[in-house]
Design a protein around this motif. Structure first.
Motif, PDB file in Angstrom:
ATOM      1  N   LEU A 167       6.786  -4.913   4.320  1.00 53.62           N
ATOM      2  CA  LEU A 167       6.319  -5.264   5.655  1.00 53.62           C
ATOM      3  C   LEU A 167       5.071  -4.475   6.031  1.00 53.62           C
ATOM      4  O   LEU A 167       4.155  -5.004   6.679  1.00 53.62           O
ATOM      5  CB  LEU A 167       7.445  -5.023   6.665  1.00 53.62           C
ATOM      6  N   LEU A 168       5.006  -3.223   5.632  1.00 50.03           N
ATOM      7  CA  LEU A 168       3.801  -2.428   5.881  1.00 50.03           C
ATOM      8  C   LEU A 168       2.588  -3.040   5.188  1.00 50.03           C
ATOM      9  O   LEU A 168       1.480  -3.050   5.736  1.00 50.03           O
ATOM     10  CB  LEU A 168       4.002  -0.986   5.399  1.00 50.03           C
ATOM     11  N   LEU A 226      -8.873   8.959  -7.224  1.00 49.23           N
ATOM     12  CA  LEU A 226      -7.420   8.977  -7.135  1.00 49.23           C
ATOM     13  C   LEU A 226      -6.989   8.660  -5.710  1.00 49.23           C
ATOM     14  O   LEU A 226      -7.365   9.350  -4.768  1.00 49.23           O
ATOM     15  CB  LEU A 226      -6.889  10.354  -7.544  1.00 49.23           C
ATOM     16  N   LEU A 227      -6.179   7.610  -5.573  1.00 47.89           N
ATOM     17  CA  LEU A 227      -5.664   7.245  -4.258  1.00 47.89           C
ATOM     18  C   LEU A 227      -4.444   8.105  -3.907  1.00 47.89           C
ATOM     19  O   LEU A 227      -3.725   8.551  -4.805  1.00 47.89           O
ATOM     20  CB  LEU A 227      -5.286   5.770  -4.237  1.00 47.89           C
ATOM     21  N   PRO A 228      -4.187   8.334  -2.621  1.00 47.17           N
ATOM     22  CA  PRO A 228      -3.028   9.153  -2.226  1.00 47.17           C
ATOM     23  C   PRO A 228      -1.709   8.532  -2.683  1.00 47.17           C
ATOM     24  O   PRO A 228      -1.588   7.309  -2.831  1.00 47.17           O
ATOM     25  CB  PRO A 228      -3.109   9.169  -0.690  1.00 47.17           C
ATOM     26  N   ASP A 229      -0.709   9.374  -2.887  1.00 50.93           N
ATOM     27  CA  ASP A 229       0.609   8.901  -3.322  1.00 50.93           C
ATOM     28  C   ASP A 229       1.224   7.928  -2.327  1.00 50.93           C
ATOM     29  O   ASP A 229       1.995   7.054  -2.711  1.00 50.93           O
ATOM     30  CB  ASP A 229       1.560  10.091  -3.514  1.00 50.93           C
ATOM     31  N   ASP A 230       0.914   8.107  -1.036  1.00 53.89           N
ATOM     32  CA  ASP A 230       1.541   7.261  -0.024  1.00 53.89           C
ATOM     33  C   ASP A 230       0.712   6.015   0.297  1.00 53.89           C
ATOM     34  O   ASP A 230       1.009   5.293   1.248  1.00 53.89           O
ATOM     35  CB  ASP A 230       1.811   8.047   1.260  1.00 53.89           C
ATOM     36  N   CYS A 231      -0.302   5.734  -0.515  1.00 47.72           N
ATOM     37  CA  CYS A 231      -1.144   4.556  -0.283  1.00 47.72           C
ATOM     38  C   CYS A 231      -0.423   3.301  -0.773  1.00 47.72           C
ATOM     39  O   CYS A 231      -0.140   3.163  -1.957  1.00 47.72           O
ATOM     40  CB  CYS A 231      -2.479   4.714  -1.007  1.00 47.72           C
ATOM     41  N   LEU A 232      -0.155   2.389   0.149  1.00 54.96           N
ATOM     42  CA  LEU A 232       0.468   1.122  -0.206  1.00 54.96           C
ATOM     43  C   LEU A 232      -0.573   0.025  -0.422  1.00 54.96           C
ATOM     44  O   LEU A 232      -0.322  -0.921  -1.175  1.00 54.96           O
ATOM     45  CB  LEU A 232       1.433   0.682   0.895  1.00 54.96           C
TER      46      LEU A 232
END
Length: 202
Positions: free
Chosen positions: A49-50, A80-86
């Protein structure tokens, strides 16, 4: 029917179970079918949903560090994208064909996501994973609860009608939630107590 205040993940789960007529959980670790089914679906539905909409409360502009891996042609820089990047929503100053998101990782390794581009030190607009329900937009919360109820109903209630009702609630709420969110510059501070009926009539 009003939603109770949603402050924790357990609050959100219990709101979904209530929507399909099930008793609340005291813990996600309970030895109940409902607990197992909620655990299975909770994170997947939240993240899905996010990703569907660039929700303001989940949007962040970040600078990204250079990665050690080389970029794929025709790009020359890999970040490098952040770990929390959806999801990457945009890279200000660049057209859509001037950057690409690349995923890398082995079968037993966590997926690492990169941004390939020719730009130096780009700013990146991302949708991040927000796990704390108290930080969710209230309208997002309403849609999430309905989607979770829809996913849990078949195994928890064996009732197609319960799943259909939850699906209908979510289908009615989502378009207006998207429109309202698009009008905002930042996450609104709306009361955590909201009404299904009032939301459907707005």
């Amino acid at each position: 029917m009003a939603l109770p205040p949603i402050v924790t993940e357990l609050d959100a789960a219990n709101a979904a179970l209530s929507l399909i007529g099930l008793t609340a959980l005291n813990s996600f670790d309970e030895d109940r079918t409902a607990a197992r089914v909620v655990r299975r679906h909770f994170g997947l539905i939240r993240d899905s949903l996010l990703k569907k909409t660039a929700w303001n409360f989940a949007t962040r502009q970040v600078t990204v560090p250079l990665a050690s891996r080389p970029a794929d042609a025709p790009f020359v820089c890999r970040y490098l994208l952040p770990d929390d990047c959806l999801a990457v929503r945009s890279v200000p100053g660049l057209e859509a064909d001037e950057w690409a998101v690349i995923g890398a990782g082995g079968p037993e390794d966590p997926l690492v996501r990169y941004l390939d581009t020719a730009a130096e030190a780009p700013l990146v607009n991302i949708t991040r994973r927000v796990v704390d329900p108290i930080r969710w937009n209230p309208e997002f919360t309403e849609v999430f609860v309905a989607r979770l109820a829809e996913a849990c109903a078949p195994q928890c209630t064996r009732s197609a009608s319960a799943a259909n009702r939850a699906h209908q609630v979510a289908a009615e709420l989502l378009p207006e939630a998207k429109r309202n969110d698009a009008r905002e510059r930042a996450a609104s501070q709306i009361s955590r107590t909201t009404s299904w009926i009032s939301a459907r009539r707005r």
